[in-house]
Write an enzyme that holds these catalytic residues in place. Structure first.
Site, PDB file in Angstrom:
ATOM      1  N   ARG A 288      99.956  17.169  26.490  1.00 31.44           N
ATOM      2  CA  ARG A 288     100.601  16.302  27.489  1.00 31.44           C
ATOM      3  C   ARG A 288     100.155  14.855  27.328  1.00 31.44           C
ATOM      4  NH1 ARG A 288      98.006  20.068  32.077  1.00 31.44           N
ATOM      5  NH2 ARG A 288      98.155  21.515  30.333  1.00 31.44           N
TER       6      ARG A 288
ATOM      7  N   LYS B 170      87.567  24.928  22.020  1.00 32.10           N
ATOM      8  CA  LYS B 170      88.131  26.262  22.200  1.00 32.10           C
ATOM      9  C   LYS B 170      87.142  27.307  21.689  1.00 32.10           C
ATOM     10  CE  LYS B 170      93.053  25.187  21.634  1.00 32.10           C
ATOM     11  NZ  LYS B 170      93.503  25.657  22.953  1.00 32.10           N
TER      12      LYS B 170
END
Ligand code: BES
Ligand code: MN
Ligand code: ZN
Length: 491
Positions: free
Chosen positions: A349, A275
């Site tokens: 996920r 990130k």
């Protein structure tokens, strides 16, 4: 904090023994309480005169502080205008009243509602959660911070007719409020003070305090179960993973449980798909789903409804490193489906899918997963509504009802087949990302592929679990929604 109700007719509110009286009046100015007798002249005059003089406008959120008003036993009176008679408006008014008082010398606060409607259990619940929310202060890694508040006791003034329902509301509010504080506290703690091991300890402590069955699986156990997807996220970190399973048994074994699954990424760097640096610190709250599931479990365990509840928390860090999973790697999930990891930052996920497969063994009545899953959900809904995804209209109705009852809003998002298209992969059964457009939905579509065997809903709380800016920090959401949802399954 001590919460009580006191049967007391409004004409005696000037004589209530307390340090501060919060008088909530409706915006319509009709300060004639439902429980008939009018306010004592001193309080009625304060409201009407301040309004006439322009010092108090009949608008939601307006406040007036009076110190040692003559003829009132309390040393302090705060008048707060509520926008309506609803629990939501009442809660907002209580928050404002408490904010006025919390830094001062009041220990015992009494709250009176001079609205025309009767108070019910939802008002009492709102009072408790409002007070707990407004007096919480994070101090774990800043013990030098002065305590947020001296308030130790809050009394809700009411009529005899209201008292029974209000008592029930106080009990529910205290259970939910404690769950919210638990979730807020852990989501606020930095990644080095809130590791997967810490989360497992929280679950174990809850287990001890409330007689729950808590099981914690380590890497070896997860390997045995074939959780290749969860393991691939954890492999980049030196911090050991934990797969936490906690059960509350309030009904016969034969009753299918409600299952809650919470994303427990204790820090999300993005992994090899690193990130950007700005605000990366906030990714310590990427275990907000896990924290809210633990908070709801705490509330349910305290309220002891006749139902079974299983909480599942896959927890690890998402780190880059020599051992970390790489873009393009293909892993095999516990379900047997293979996944091409195109972006290691779509890790939520990857840990949830194995937890959702693990959930099958409980033959659940319904499964709800809760996750700070996508930045796209923040773009779509901001910080107010959680994103609700389910193909099941009955579950959707129940979730929306729970959100309303818990003053913890969520908004239903679409889950049409058409959104599944983007998850196609040349090298595996699916990719872990789709196109940027509709990112919160493609994330939900990914999870959906693992939920064929039971009724299921997904909550994306990336926006609702955290506030940025001046009031930066975790919100403890959606503990209230989840608790209401679970409690309603018993009824
Ligand atoms: N934990 C983040 C989602 C997130 C973002 C939560 C902002 C709270 C605030 C999640 O793991 C993530 O990184 N998602 C990616 C998915 C993308 C790579 C498809 C995102 O939202 O950018
Ligand atoms: Mn991520
Ligand atoms: Zn994440």
């Amino acid at each position: 904090m001590d919460f009580r109700i006191q049967v007391s007719s409004p004409d005696s509110w000037a004589d209530v023994a307390c340090d501060a009286l919060v008088l909530i009046v409706p915006a319509d100015g009709g300060h004639q309480p439902a429980h008939d007798p009018a306010l004592p002249a001193v309080l009625a005059l304060a409201v009407s005169d301040a309004t006439a003089q322009g010092d108090l406008s009949p608008k939601a959120g307006k406040c007036l502080y009076l110190h040692r008003p003559v003829g009132v036993r309390a040393a302090r009176v705060v008048i707060v205008v509520a926008g309506a008679d609803t629990p939501k408006a009442f809660k907002a008014a209580v928050v404002l009243g408490i904010q006025q008082l919390k830094g001062g010398g009041s220990k015992h606060v009494a709250v009176g509602f001079a609205g025309s409607a009767a108070l019910n259990d939802a008002h009492a619940e709102a009072l408790v959660t409002a007070v707990l929310d407004a007096t919480y202060l994070y101090r774990h890694t800043k013990p030098s911070a002065p305590a947020a508040s001296n308030i130790a006791k809050v009394t809700l003034l009411c009529s005899k007719a209201e008292s029974k329902a209000l008592q029930a509301g106080l009990v529910r509010g205290q259970a939910i409020g404690a769950g919210v504080l638990l979730a807020r506290e852990w989501a606020n703690r930095p990644g080095n003070h809130c590791t997967p091991t810490h989360l497992a300890q929280v679950a174990r402590k809850l287990g001890k305090d409330h007689e729950l069955k808590v099981e914690v699986l380590d890497r070896k156990a997860c390997e045995k179960l074939g959780m290749g997807s969860f393991l691939s996220v954890a492999q980049g970190s030196a911090e050991p993973l934990r797969f936490i399973v906690a059960r509350y048994d309030g009904a016969a074994k034969s009753v299918p449980p409600v299952v809650l699954v919470g994303k427990g990424i204790t820090f999300d760097t993005g992994g090899i798909s690193l990130k950007p640096g700005a605000e990366m610190d906030e990714m310590k709250y990427d275990m907000g789903g896990a924290a809210s599931v633990l908070g709801a479990l705490r509330a349910v365990a305290e309220l002891k409804p006749k139902l079974n509840l299983v909480c599942i928390i896959p927890s690890c860090e998402n780190m880059p490193g020599g051992n970390a999973v790489k873009p393009g790697d293909v892993v095999t999930s516990m379900s047997g489906q293979t996944i091409e990891i195109l972006n290691t930052d779509a890790e939520g996920r990857l840990i949830l899918c194995d937890a959702l497969t693990y959930a099958e063994r409980f033959k659940p009545a319904v499964v709800v997963d809760v996750a700070t899953l996508t930045g796209a959900c923040v773009v779509a809904l901001g910080h107010h509504h959680s994103g609700l995804f389910t193909a099941d209209d009955t579950v959707a109705t129940q979730m929306l009802a729970a959100a309303q009852a818990g003053l913890d809003p969520c908004w239903r998002m679409p889950l049409d087949e058409e959104y599944d298209e983007g998850l196609k992969s040349h090298y595996a059964d699916m990719a872990n990302i789709g196109s940027r457009a509709g990112g919160a939905i493609t994330a939900a579509m990914f999870l959906r592929r693992f939920t064929g065997k039971y009724r299921w809903a997904h909550l994306d709380i990336a926006g609702s679990a955290w506030k940025s800016g001046a009031a930066k920090g975790s919100t403890g959401r959606p503990v209230s929604l989840l608790t209401h949802f679970v409690l309603a399954q018993a009824a």
